[in-house]
Design an enzyme around this catalytic site. Sequence first.
Site, mmCIF file in Angstrom:
data_model
loop_
_atom_site.group_PDB
_atom_site.id
_atom_site.type_symbol
_atom_site.label_atom_id
_atom_site.label_comp_id
_atom_site.label_asym_id
_atom_site.label_seq_id
_atom_site.Cartn_x
_atom_site.Cartn_y
_atom_site.Cartn_z
ATOM 1 N N GLN A 78 47.079 43.766 30.886
ATOM 2 C CA GLN A 78 47.795 42.573 31.309
ATOM 3 C C GLN A 78 49.007 42.976 32.146
ATOM 4 O O GLN A 78 50.107 43.154 31.632
ATOM 5 C CB GLN A 78 48.225 41.732 30.105
ATOM 6 C CG GLN A 78 48.755 40.388 30.537
ATOM 7 C CD GLN A 78 48.861 39.409 29.398
ATOM 8 O OE1 GLN A 78 48.421 39.638 28.287
ATOM 9 N NE2 GLN A 78 49.468 38.280 29.683
ATOM 10 N N PHE A 79 48.786 43.102 33.446
ATOM 11 C CA PHE A 79 49.844 43.545 34.350
ATOM 12 C C PHE A 79 51.028 42.586 34.375
ATOM 13 O O PHE A 79 52.146 42.981 34.695
ATOM 14 C CB PHE A 79 49.304 43.767 35.771
ATOM 15 C CG PHE A 79 49.067 42.511 36.550
ATOM 16 C CD1 PHE A 79 50.029 42.024 37.432
ATOM 17 C CD2 PHE A 79 47.877 41.803 36.420
ATOM 18 C CE1 PHE A 79 49.812 40.865 38.155
ATOM 19 C CE2 PHE A 79 47.655 40.650 37.139
ATOM 20 C CZ PHE A 79 48.625 40.175 38.010
ATOM 21 N N THR A 80 50.822 41.341 33.999
ATOM 22 C CA THR A 80 51.912 40.361 34.037
ATOM 23 C C THR A 80 53.012 40.672 33.026
ATOM 24 O O THR A 80 54.111 40.131 33.140
ATOM 25 C CB THR A 80 51.375 38.932 33.810
ATOM 26 O OG1 THR A 80 50.720 38.881 32.540
ATOM 27 C CG2 THR A 80 50.409 38.525 34.917
#
Length: 150
Positions: A78-80
């Site tokens: 989850q790069f966010t």
Amino acid sequence: MKVVIQRVKSSKVEVNNNIIGQIDYGILVLIGIAVDDEKTDAEWISNKVLNLRIFNDENGTMNKSLIDVKGDILVISQFTLIASTKKGNRPSYINSAGHDTAIPLYEYFIEICEDKLGKKVSSGEFGADMKVSLINDGPVTIVIDSKAKD
């Protein structure tokens, strides 16, 4: 490297309406990898995740780790999680690692967990549009950031 861990009764991840990862009792790990992360970050975070005492003992006290309860783990990229929200209302992902850095570290994190747990770790598909569902247990949700270890 930053993770959000959730103690779950069950969790699953779907891509294109197909379940690609699923666990029962254990931990859902959402993992964000930053541009300056290294293997040492994955090693430190995995040690924390696997040994964090967030499962109840026989007295109902959170005193047991995932290893102690022989729980399962589902890891989702989850790069966010690495988003910067300092300026304006649109998050910036400039500090999120690109595929060249993130995929090997994501895979390394999973490999470490499998080695320490002695069993397969379920995971999502890096970069895919995933649908994650869970039954949170507690709820118990904890954020761990490898940059905050010192």
